[in-house]
Write a protein that holds these residues in place. Sequence first.
Motif, mmCIF file in Angstrom:
data_model
loop_
_atom_site.group_PDB
_atom_site.id
_atom_site.type_symbol
_atom_site.label_atom_id
_atom_site.label_comp_id
_atom_site.label_asym_id
_atom_site.label_seq_id
_atom_site.Cartn_x
_atom_site.Cartn_y
_atom_site.Cartn_z
ATOM 1 N N HIS A 221 0.833 -1.204 0.000
ATOM 2 C CA HIS A 221 0.000 0.000 0.000
ATOM 3 C C HIS A 221 0.861 1.245 0.000
ATOM 4 N N ASP A 222 0.301 2.312 -0.548
ATOM 5 C CA ASP A 222 0.888 3.636 -0.382
ATOM 6 C C ASP A 222 -0.226 4.669 -0.462
ATOM 7 N N TYR A 223 -0.138 5.663 0.412
ATOM 8 C CA TYR A 223 -1.149 6.719 0.465
ATOM 9 C C TYR A 223 -0.526 8.101 0.283
ATOM 10 N N GLY A 224 0.741 8.145 -0.143
ATOM 11 C CA GLY A 224 1.431 9.407 -0.239
ATOM 12 C C GLY A 224 1.785 9.947 1.136
ATOM 13 N N THR A 225 2.353 11.126 1.171
ATOM 14 C CA THR A 225 2.673 11.822 2.424
ATOM 15 C C THR A 225 2.328 13.296 2.241
ATOM 16 N N SER A 226 2.517 14.080 3.297
ATOM 17 C CA SER A 226 2.260 15.515 3.180
ATOM 18 C C SER A 226 3.212 16.171 2.199
ATOM 19 N N GLU A 227 4.392 15.562 1.988
ATOM 20 C CA GLU A 227 5.364 16.102 1.043
ATOM 21 C C GLU A 227 5.312 15.416 -0.324
ATOM 22 N N ARG A 228 4.778 14.213 -0.373
ATOM 23 C CA ARG A 228 4.797 13.426 -1.611
ATOM 24 C C ARG A 228 3.372 13.100 -2.035
ATOM 25 N N ARG A 229 2.958 13.619 -3.174
ATOM 26 C CA ARG A 229 1.609 13.407 -3.666
ATOM 27 C C ARG A 229 1.560 12.415 -4.822
ATOM 28 N N GLU A 230 2.647 11.710 -5.029
ATOM 29 C CA GLU A 230 2.754 10.699 -6.078
ATOM 30 C C GLU A 230 2.879 9.337 -5.399
ATOM 31 N N PRO A 231 2.060 8.343 -5.757
ATOM 32 C CA PRO A 231 2.199 7.036 -5.111
ATOM 33 C C PRO A 231 3.518 6.366 -5.476
ATOM 34 N N GLU A 232 4.104 5.691 -4.508
ATOM 35 C CA GLU A 232 5.350 4.945 -4.700
ATOM 36 C C GLU A 232 5.193 3.575 -4.058
ATOM 37 N N TRP A 233 5.926 2.583 -4.587
ATOM 38 C CA TRP A 233 5.791 1.244 -4.003
ATOM 39 C C TRP A 233 7.048 0.391 -4.115
ATOM 40 N N GLU A 234 8.122 0.909 -4.624
ATOM 41 C CA GLU A 234 9.353 0.131 -4.770
ATOM 42 C C GLU A 234 10.510 0.834 -4.085
ATOM 43 N N ALA A 235 11.286 0.076 -3.299
ATOM 44 C CA ALA A 235 12.528 0.568 -2.706
ATOM 45 C C ALA A 235 13.383 -0.650 -2.385
ATOM 46 N N THR A 236 14.681 -0.475 -2.345
ATOM 47 C CA THR A 236 15.571 -1.599 -2.063
ATOM 48 C C THR A 236 15.701 -1.839 -0.566
ATOM 49 N N VAL A 237 16.171 -3.030 -0.233
ATOM 50 C CA VAL A 237 16.503 -3.330 1.163
ATOM 51 C C VAL A 237 17.462 -2.279 1.705
ATOM 52 N N ALA A 238 18.465 -1.920 0.912
ATOM 53 C CA ALA A 238 19.449 -0.928 1.363
ATOM 54 C C ALA A 238 18.785 0.407 1.680
ATOM 55 N N GLU A 239 17.813 0.807 0.867
ATOM 56 C CA GLU A 239 17.121 2.079 1.116
ATOM 57 C C GLU A 239 16.310 2.018 2.400
ATOM 58 N N HIS A 240 15.641 0.914 2.655
ATOM 59 C CA HIS A 240 14.895 0.770 3.910
ATOM 60 C C HIS A 240 15.838 0.807 5.110
#
Length: 304
Positions: A221-240
Amino acid sequence: MTSPLKERIVRHSPSRGAGSPDVWGIYEPDTGSIQYVCADPATKDAALIDIVWNLDPKHYRFSTESLDQVLALARREGLNVTWVLDTHPHADHVTASAIAGERTGAPTGIGALVPRIAKIWEGIYNTPGAFDVTRDYDRLFVEGERIPLGQLEMQVMLSPGHTLGSISYVCGDAAFTHDTLMQPDVGTSRADFPGGTTEELWDSIQAILALPPQTRCFVGHDYGTSERREPEWEATVAEHKARNPHVKDGTKRQDYIDRRDARDATLALPDRIFAALQINLRGGRLPEPEADGASYLKIPVNKF
């Protein structure tokens, strides 16, 4: 102008080479859900993961726009759907597994512990024997099971916490981690539904973060954030591990549990939960029609 969070966005995450699948994410804006197509680039065999059966909660009518979009993508890309998979019985959207299986001829699958979830919800609905997960899914996958996908394979990881029977699917450098992680600028998912525990969710996330750093994590799931109004759903283990505020490197287990529990105590139930679970625990089927030919859903009152 329409917000991207209200649009049915599709993105392709291409294969990175040998052993790496092609992945398409298809955003379902009504519930903030991401549906996935995971395909072997060589054979074009594909799995559909967490596909949505659209429910209009204002009129309690179902439609198949999301499934139609996913199947149109599969046709356009020349894919052969060989699996229809769920990661868990969803509380916020209705699964299209049964319909997708009928339309494609592909077997359906979910985790082997889901019958235990069904027992919990039979008690909540006061409907003993209402659910038969072994009947309504073709396969119930156990921890470590390997699912063939063309020349690739998907490995099953038991990932409880959000529910007691949630599973992740790992295919090469792609991990479909459902309602465990959110995006790195958000954190993690809730663990307060019946049978879920924050302690198990922490352990499941740590197992996911032990995958190779370049592993692509695809969230549910993704609902955006107050700063991000574009849905995102992919990130690497390293980024997390570098920047997820709930579980980045250096986070202590008890600190996470305390933070997650405090947050969950403020959350309302999803608006589709009581409809969704009694359908999802039937593999995406409505209850049997009654004498008038219509199906009816049961809603518990004053239990939550």
